[in-house]
Design an enzyme around this catalytic site. Structure first.
Site, PDB file in Angstrom:
ATOM      1  N   ASP A   8       0.857  -1.186   0.000  1.00  0.00           N
ATOM      2  CA  ASP A   8       0.000   0.000   0.000  1.00  0.00           C
ATOM      3  C   ASP A   8       0.891   1.233   0.000  1.00  0.00           C
ATOM      4  OD1 ASP A   8      -2.073  -1.745   0.134  1.00  0.00           O
ATOM      5  OD2 ASP A   8      -2.819  -1.114   2.096  1.00  0.00           O
ATOM      6  N   ASP A 129     -15.239  -2.777  -1.669  1.00  0.00           N
ATOM      7  CA  ASP A 129     -14.870  -2.524  -0.285  1.00  0.00           C
ATOM      8  C   ASP A 129     -16.156  -2.303   0.492  1.00  0.00           C
ATOM      9  OD1 ASP A 129     -12.299  -2.575  -1.301  1.00  0.00           O
ATOM     10  OD2 ASP A 129     -12.198  -0.400  -1.507  1.00  0.00           O
TER      11      ASP A 129
END
Length: 241
Positions: A8, A129
């Site tokens: 990330d 998500d």
């Protein structure tokens, strides 16, 4: 089953967030390319990369770091975060990204996803998500009124390569994945599903592996790999069995 180690990106560094909060970032490596190379050396078959700044900005931000990762490893890379138009999709796939993950735009502009799948067969994934089962967008800052299942079903006939299902409430907390929710989603779809969020132990990976028949293609792991809760070699062995 595939293990996708996660890189990330925030401000050019490799970080992990807690529940998607940008102000709760822990830096694990200031060289994402070195981190990718370490994953490759350990035997990983894919790398999962997210441009966190891009997810919030709505456009690619950490391009230099992504390009450095692509130059450092000869592994397929899947990339998400801030990819909201065909130009960005074309750009990254031309640069060598194997698969792009479309999140917010999948909710906002599903026709764009369909067009991208036609232009780039097998190279488009949809990132769903979910917070409390409902789709969250704009870097998880906004929760919609659309359920994860409803959104996934919209793309059943679009040619999407995979659905990446993240439980935001588990992400970065090492609380265990919401496997029941992800497996229930996978069982309703013909599209392969990738588990993301909360993986904390080898037992979590064994539980995911045991549900492979539901349609689970792989699992994304981040924090547990970085802080040593999961040994990478053992993780690869568990998922290979």
């Amino acid at each position: 089953m595939i293990l996708f180690p996660a890189i990330d990106l925030k401000d050019g560094q490799c970080v992990r967030l807690r529940k998607g909060e940008m102000d709760q970032a822990t830096v694990f490596n200031d060289s994402p390319a070195d981190q990718a190379a370490a994953f490759a050396l350990a035997g990983c078959r894919w790398i999962h990369v997210v441009d966190l700044n891009g997810a919030f900005a709505g456009r690619p931000v950490n391009a230099p770091a992504v390009e450095a990762i692509l130059a450092a490893v000869d592994l397929p890379v899947q990339l998400g975060g801030g990819i909201r138009d065909l130009a960005a999709i074309d750009l990254w796939l031309d640069k060598g990204v194997r698969r792009v993950i479309l999140g917010t735009v999948a909710l906002r502009d599903p026709q764009l996803v369909r067009e991208a799948c036609k232009r780039h067969p097998g190279r488009i994934a949809v990132g769903i998500d979910a917070r409390g089962g409902m789709v969250a967008v704009e870097g998880w800052a906004e929760t919609s009124a659309v359920s994860a299942l409803d959104l996934a079903l919209r793309f059943e006939d679009a040619g999407v390569a995979a659905i990446v299902h993240t439980d935001i409430d588990r992400d970065g907390l090492l609380a265990g994945p919401n496997l029941d929710a992800t497996a229930a989603l996978a069982e309703r779809l013909t599209t392969p599903v990738i588990v993301s969020g909360g993986v904390a132990s080898l037992d979590d990976l064994r539980a995911i592996r045991a549900r492979a028949a539901a349609g689970l293609e792989g699992v994304i792991s981040g924090r547990a790999l970085y802080d040593g809760r999961i040994d990478l070699a053992e993780a690869l062995a568990v998922l290979a069995d």
